[in-house]
Motif scaffolding. Structure first.
Motif: not given
Length: 356
Positions: A278-279, A314-320
């Motif tokens: 995610a990072e 499609q699902s993704l996790k993204v860290q901002v």
């Protein structure tokens, strides 16, 4: 202190349809802190108990310090163990609990007193030596269990999820204390946990276990950054590694209409699965190879914001960063850090290419 050599260990419990451990081989160096990590039922506690002599293998061998220990009873292996449930004696004071192993070895009283005082000071238990366990907090009782284990100068220290009964803050604080203590005494240590944060922060090396086998063995950051397969990537990390299915065509990995990234050289055409943390995904503009996505969920976490986004369904996790403000339903452009993209076979889950 001593190294541990495990060769082809097999253990099947009565009535079990599958072995709890399947030909496991592992070498723990003298003075090393080895973490056995995996979900419930993966065989990590069974492996630890066989090292301890609490379970006997059906096949294979265990040597400690070059001596065959495979079928020796626990009291002949010169090791100590810390259990999940503390296992302190409620009717004995703290000093008696810490010194119990020394008393059973018939050590002189003055030497016991010195060793108990040393361990109590190391674990910040000196003010509580004359209290009973019921008068202590959970964290203090766990420190008593650790003090009792380290005071006997065993060749090997075994720990079976020793922090799992502590609340989140106690677990965080005690984890740091435990790391410092084990580094100080330098004893060969095998530590079992299902908590990947514990594994990454404590271990010199981590053995990730799945279904009775070691899926990957390596330095914590190696296991985190370059998972050997999708199981390891999906188990390690909070959030776990993202996986996205695509097709390799014309030197690109295509996830859907208008969504693609460059494919590394020599990757065969056809279906592929990418893994990315995610990072390693950011929201960008005016940068080549951006992937359009729709924000689904926004979770502020204080030091960062975690987004759940959709890329071609499609699902993704993204860290901002928390300063980057987005809203559910908003379309954003994602940049995948090329050096952080890992490629996997969509059928077997095994890694294909680990770097661009």
């Amino acid at each position: 202190m001593a190294d541990i050599s495990i060769r082809n260990l097999v253990k099947t419990y009565p009535g079990g349809t599958e072995p709890a451990t399947k030909n496991i081989s592992l070498h723990v160096e003298d003075g090393e802190f080895m973490v056995l990590l995996g979900p419930s039922g993966c065989g990590k506690t069974t492996l630890l108990r066989m090292i301890a002599g609490l379970e006997l293998p059906d096949a294979g061998a265990i040597a400690i310090g070059g001596r065959d220990m495979t079928y020796l009873p626990p009291n002949r292996r010169n090791l100590s163990m810390v259990f999940q449930s503390y296992a302190v004696f409620p009717h004995r004071r703290v000093r008696q609990n810490i010194g119990f192993g020394l008393m059973t070895r018939k050590m002189p009283k003055d030497e016991i007193a010195k060793k108990v005082a040393w361990a109590a000071e190391l674990l910040q238990l000196t003010p509580y030596l004359d209290r009973y366990p019921a008068q202590l907090s959970g964290g203090q009782r766990q420190r008593v269990a650790v003090a009792r284990a380290i005071v006997v100068d065993a060749d090997v220290l075994l720990m079976d999820e020793p922090l799992s009964n502590l609340d989140a803050l106690l677990r965080l604080n005690f984890r740091a204390e435990l790391k410092k203590i084990v580094e100080h005494i330098g004893t060969t240590t095998v530590y079992v946990t299902h908590d990947q944060v514990e594994a990454l922060s404590l271990g010199d090396r981590v053995a990730v276990m799945e279904a009775g086998k070691i899926a990957q063995l390596g330095h914590p950051m190696e296991v985190y950054d370059r998972p050997a397969d999708t199981f390891v990537g999906g188990f390690i990390g909070s959030p776990p590694m993202n996986f996205l299915d695509g097709q390799v065509a014309d030197d690109r990995i295509i996830f859907g209409e208008g969504a693609s990234i460059p494919a590394p050289a020599a990757v065969p055409r056809g279906p592929i699965r990418i893994g990315i943390r995610a990072e390693a995904i950011s929201i960008a503009a005016n940068t080549p190879d951006l992937v359009p996505a729709v924000v689904d969920v926004v979770e502020p976490l204080g030091a960062a914001t975690l987004l759940t986004v959709k890329v071609a369904d499609q699902s993704l996790k993204v860290q901002v960063p928390p300063s980057q403000r987005v809203s559910p339903g908003e379309t954003v452009l994602l940049h995948f850090a090329p050096d952080s993209v890992r490629l996997y076979d969509p059928q077997t889950g095994l890694g294909l290419v680990t770097s661009q």
